[in-house]
Design a protein around this motif. Structure first.
Motif, PDB file in Angstrom:
ATOM      1  N   LEU A   1      73.140  78.374  35.062  1.00 27.56           N
ATOM      2  CA  LEU A   1      73.311  78.513  33.619  1.00 27.56           C
ATOM      3  C   LEU A   1      72.010  78.199  32.889  1.00 27.56           C
ATOM      4  N   LYS A   2      71.697  79.023  31.897  1.00 24.89           N
ATOM      5  CA  LYS A   2      70.475  78.827  31.120  1.00 24.89           C
ATOM      6  C   LYS A   2      70.735  77.849  29.990  1.00 24.89           C
ATOM      7  N   GLU A   3      70.042  76.726  30.000  1.00 28.07           N
ATOM      8  CA  GLU A   3      70.181  75.720  28.949  1.00 28.07           C
ATOM      9  C   GLU A   3      69.288  76.112  27.772  1.00 28.07           C
ATOM     10  N   LEU A   4      69.899  76.276  26.595  1.00 33.49           N
ATOM     11  CA  LEU A   4      69.135  76.683  25.420  1.00 33.49           C
ATOM     12  C   LEU A   4      68.632  75.484  24.626  1.00 33.49           C
ATOM     13  N   ILE A   5      69.501  74.534  24.354  1.00 35.60           N
ATOM     14  CA  ILE A   5      69.064  73.253  23.794  1.00 35.60           C
ATOM     15  C   ILE A   5      69.823  72.145  24.505  1.00 35.60           C
ATOM     16  N   SER A   6      69.231  70.969  24.501  1.00 34.32           N
ATOM     17  CA  SER A   6      69.776  69.838  25.250  1.00 34.32           C
ATOM     18  C   SER A   6      69.644  68.564  24.418  1.00 34.32           C
ATOM     19  N   PRO A   7      70.293  67.496  24.834  1.00 37.26           N
ATOM     20  CA  PRO A   7      70.141  66.222  24.125  1.00 37.26           C
ATOM     21  C   PRO A   7      68.685  65.777  24.079  1.00 37.26           C
ATOM     22  N   ARG A   8      68.341  65.048  23.005  1.00 36.33           N
ATOM     23  CA  ARG A   8      66.971  64.561  22.804  1.00 36.33           C
ATOM     24  C   ARG A   8      66.969  63.036  22.730  1.00 36.33           C
ATOM     25  N   LYS A   9      66.154  62.421  23.524  1.00 34.53           N
ATOM     26  CA  LYS A   9      66.028  60.978  23.510  1.00 34.53           C
ATOM     27  C   LYS A   9      65.533  60.510  22.144  1.00 34.53           C
ATOM     28  N   GLY A  10      66.229  59.502  21.596  1.00 33.76           N
ATOM     29  CA  GLY A  10      65.806  58.923  20.336  1.00 33.76           C
ATOM     30  C   GLY A  10      66.354  59.600  19.098  1.00 33.76           C
ATOM     31  N   TYR A  11      67.217  60.595  19.287  1.00 33.89           N
ATOM     32  CA  TYR A  11      67.770  61.325  18.140  1.00 33.89           C
ATOM     33  C   TYR A  11      69.291  61.203  18.113  1.00 33.89           C
ATOM     34  N   PHE A  12      69.880  61.665  17.003  1.00 32.69           N
ATOM     35  CA  PHE A  12      71.328  61.578  16.826  1.00 32.69           C
ATOM     36  C   PHE A  12      72.093  62.383  17.858  1.00 32.69           C
ATOM     37  N   ASP A  13      71.429  63.334  18.497  1.00 32.93           N
ATOM     38  CA  ASP A  13      72.058  64.167  19.532  1.00 32.93           C
ATOM     39  C   ASP A  13      71.570  63.806  20.927  1.00 32.93           C
ATOM     40  N   SER A  14      71.333  62.521  21.154  1.00 34.82           N
ATOM     41  CA  SER A  14      70.745  62.053  22.415  1.00 34.82           C
ATOM     42  C   SER A  14      71.715  62.057  23.585  1.00 34.82           C
ATOM     43  N   GLU A  15      73.027  62.142  23.317  1.00 33.11           N
ATOM     44  CA  GLU A  15      74.020  62.131  24.393  1.00 33.11           C
ATOM     45  C   GLU A  15      74.600  63.517  24.665  1.00 33.11           C
ATOM     46  N   LEU A  16      74.949  64.242  23.582  1.00 31.64           N
ATOM     47  CA  LEU A  16      75.573  65.558  23.704  1.00 31.64           C
ATOM     48  C   LEU A  16      75.070  66.487  22.605  1.00 31.64           C
ATOM     49  N   THR A  17      75.080  67.784  22.889  1.00 33.48           N
ATOM     50  CA  THR A  17      74.887  68.818  21.869  1.00 33.48           C
ATOM     51  C   THR A  17      76.035  69.804  22.038  1.00 33.48           C
ATOM     52  N   GLU A  18      77.102  69.619  21.241  1.00 35.26           N
ATOM     53  CA  GLU A  18      78.330  70.390  21.412  1.00 35.26           C
ATOM     54  C   GLU A  18      78.517  71.385  20.271  1.00 35.26           C
ATOM     55  N   CYS A  19      78.741  72.644  20.629  1.00 34.20           N
ATOM     56  CA  CYS A  19      78.782  73.720  19.643  1.00 34.20           C
ATOM     57  C   CYS A  19      79.923  73.533  18.646  1.00 34.20           C
ATOM     58  N   GLY A  20      79.671  73.960  17.397  1.00 36.20           N
ATOM     59  CA  GLY A  20      80.625  73.783  16.322  1.00 36.20           C
ATOM     60  C   GLY A  20      81.226  75.082  15.831  1.00 36.20           C
ATOM     61  N   PRO A  21      81.235  75.320  14.507  1.00 36.46           N
ATOM     62  CA  PRO A  21      81.843  76.523  13.931  1.00 36.46           C
ATOM     63  C   PRO A  21      81.076  77.785  14.355  1.00 36.46           C
ATOM     64  N   PRO A  22      81.604  78.962  14.010  1.00 42.87           N
ATOM     65  CA  PRO A  22      80.898  80.198  14.333  1.00 42.87           C
ATOM     66  C   PRO A  22      79.446  80.170  13.854  1.00 42.87           C
ATOM     67  N   ALA A  23      78.543  80.590  14.738  1.00 48.95           N
ATOM     68  CA  ALA A  23      77.130  80.679  14.380  1.00 48.95           C
ATOM     69  C   ALA A  23      76.948  81.756  13.311  1.00 48.95           C
TER      70      ALA A  23
ATOM     71  N   LYS B   1      68.675  54.465  16.627  1.00 48.03           N
ATOM     72  CA  LYS B   1      69.230  53.179  16.196  1.00 48.03           C
ATOM     73  C   LYS B   1      69.688  53.202  14.733  1.00 48.03           C
ATOM     74  N   ARG B   2      69.314  54.247  13.984  1.00 45.58           N
ATOM     75  CA  ARG B   2      69.744  54.334  12.585  1.00 45.58           C
ATOM     76  C   ARG B   2      71.210  54.745  12.459  1.00 45.58           C
ATOM     77  N   PHE B   3      71.767  55.276  13.543  1.00 45.12           N
ATOM     78  CA  PHE B   3      73.150  55.742  13.509  1.00 45.12           C
ATOM     79  C   PHE B   3      73.958  54.981  14.552  1.00 45.12           C
ATOM     80  N   ASN B   4      75.236  54.889  14.319  1.00 42.92           N
ATOM     81  CA  ASN B   4      76.101  54.119  15.199  1.00 42.92           C
ATOM     82  C   ASN B   4      76.093  54.696  16.618  1.00 42.92           C
ATOM     83  N   ALA B   5      76.072  53.822  17.599  1.00 41.66           N
ATOM     84  CA  ALA B   5      76.121  54.264  18.995  1.00 41.66           C
ATOM     85  C   ALA B   5      77.421  55.020  19.259  1.00 41.66           C
TER      86      ALA B   5
END
Length: 380
Positions: free
Chosen positions: A247-269, A292-296
């Motif tokens: 599977l081709k990964e297009l975007i992935s979690p980023r260390k130190g950001y609000f999406d550091s654990e998961l990047t889960e798709c939402g409403p229609p693009a 650290k600015r956002f809740n774990a």
């Protein structure tokens, strides 16, 4: 010389930190800002008195007695219709109850009347092996130019989550077509966990409709990473893969950001003149790898921009969420770490209505008026 270099580094670090803590402002390609209407939310909450005769159990079930959350949205006959996930009290904990989809309609997008019975649920049909006992979860819905509604949802048999697809002309009577990857690559991806589909749409006049890119329908999907898939008929989908078949990964979690654990798709693009905007849910990782600015472990809403000519090519994404858990009902319920889990968005009366799940327990709405955009949620 050493102290000169050190001074430069310290200044650069300070500037970088300052930039990361500035007021939250959206770039020109992004969508928003969305504003929570005053004294409206949550718009849908559990109803312990609503029952229906479950076709599998053959007895009355209080189908939305425990939680109501994670909504899809569409326009039907001049009204906004929300399809929301509802859990009964058949088990304990997230994923251990049975989920069904409820139906709610509104003339203004804010006040809803609800059907007393679910409109989509596990039954004694050819999808039972995929949907029972966990149920039908987390819908995303969109409509074709000819008025066919397509819903993508998680089929949860408590063994493997799979993306299922169904179609309808009225958002109430549905035809299930089964797992979307059942036939692709000889079923290679059928039995891997897959969920959260965001099909590509475009605003045509005043109607948001499913479109093709380069002759094919396109969707983003995935929970940990964002992947993609294409289709000729909206029912059978083929994942986008690398040359070695992975599977081709297009975007992935980023260390130190609000999406550091998961990047889960939402409403229609959404295809815009700037590119394709993918609305997604980012989970913040606990510990040093999170922001650290956002809740774990909180879920916040992000946006990513893809090339409009090559939907597999990411261009950029927001470094901070445009919507995050702030209200009490977004931080209490069965997911106390905080959740604004976006799944439904529609264009209605020249505004965009975004529907989201709150702490896996309630449904809320935020509205973006392009004529009077509100600021996004503050960073801290």
């Amino acid at each position: 010389m050493f102290f000169k270099v050190l001074s430069v580094l310290l200044i650069f670090s300070a500037d970088t930190f300052a930039q990361k803590n500035t007021v939250n402002q959206l770039p020109d390609w992004a969508f928003g800002g969305f504003k929570r209407p005053a004294h409206i939310n949550p718009i849908i909450s559990p109803d312990p008195n609503a029952t229906f005769i479950d076709p599998i159990l053959k007895k009355p079930v209080a189908w939305e007695s425990n939680d109501t959350f994670n909504p899809a949205a569409a326009i039907r006959n001049g009204k906004i219709v929300v399809l929301y996930r509802a859990e009964d009290r058949s088990g304990v904990g997230i994923g251990f109850r049975t989920s069904r989809l409820g139906y709610a309609a509104s003339n203004d997008g804010l006040h809803f009347s609800r059907s007393k019975t679910p409109v989509f649920y596990p039954a004694n049909d050819d999808q039972k092996k995929y949907e029972w006992p966990g149920g039908c979860e987390d819908p995303r819905v969109a409509v074709t130019a000819n008025g066919t509604y397509v819903v993508f949802y998680t089929q949860w048999n408590r063994e493997v989550p799979r993306l299922g697809v169904a179609t309808s002309k009225d958002l109430k009577n549905w035809t299930k077509h089964g797992p979307i990857f059942e036939d692709a690559y000889h079923g290679k991806f059928l039995n891997i966990p897959h969920k959260s589909a965001s099909i590509l749409t475009k605003l045509v006049g005043n109607k948001q409709v499913i479109i093709k890119i380069n002759g094919k329908y396109w969707m983003y999907w995935g929970e940990l990473h964002v992947y993609a898939a294409t289709s000729n008929n909206l029912v059978d989908w083929e994942p986008v893969v690398n040359s070695n078949g992975t599977l081709k990964e297009l975007i992935s979690p980023r260390k130190g950001y609000f999406d550091s654990e998961l990047t889960e798709c939402g409403p229609p693009a959404l295809l815009t003149d700037k590119g394709i905007i993918l609305f997604y849910n980012g989970k913040n990782k606990a510990g040093d790898d999170g922001d650290k600015r956002f809740n774990a472990n909180s879920y916040c809403a992000g946006q990513a921009l893809f090339d409009k000519n090559d939907p597999s090519k990411p261009i950029t994404r927001l470094d901070v969420p445009f919507l995050r858990p702030m209200e009490p009902f977004e931080k209490s319920g069965q997911y106390i770490n905080g959740t604004v889990f976006i799944e439904g968005m529609v264009y209605f009366q020249k505004k965009w209505f975004l529907y989201y799940g709150c702490a896996d327990s309630r449904v809320a709405v935020a509205v973006y008026d392009p004529a009077r955009p509100a600021p996004p949620d503050p960073i801290d």
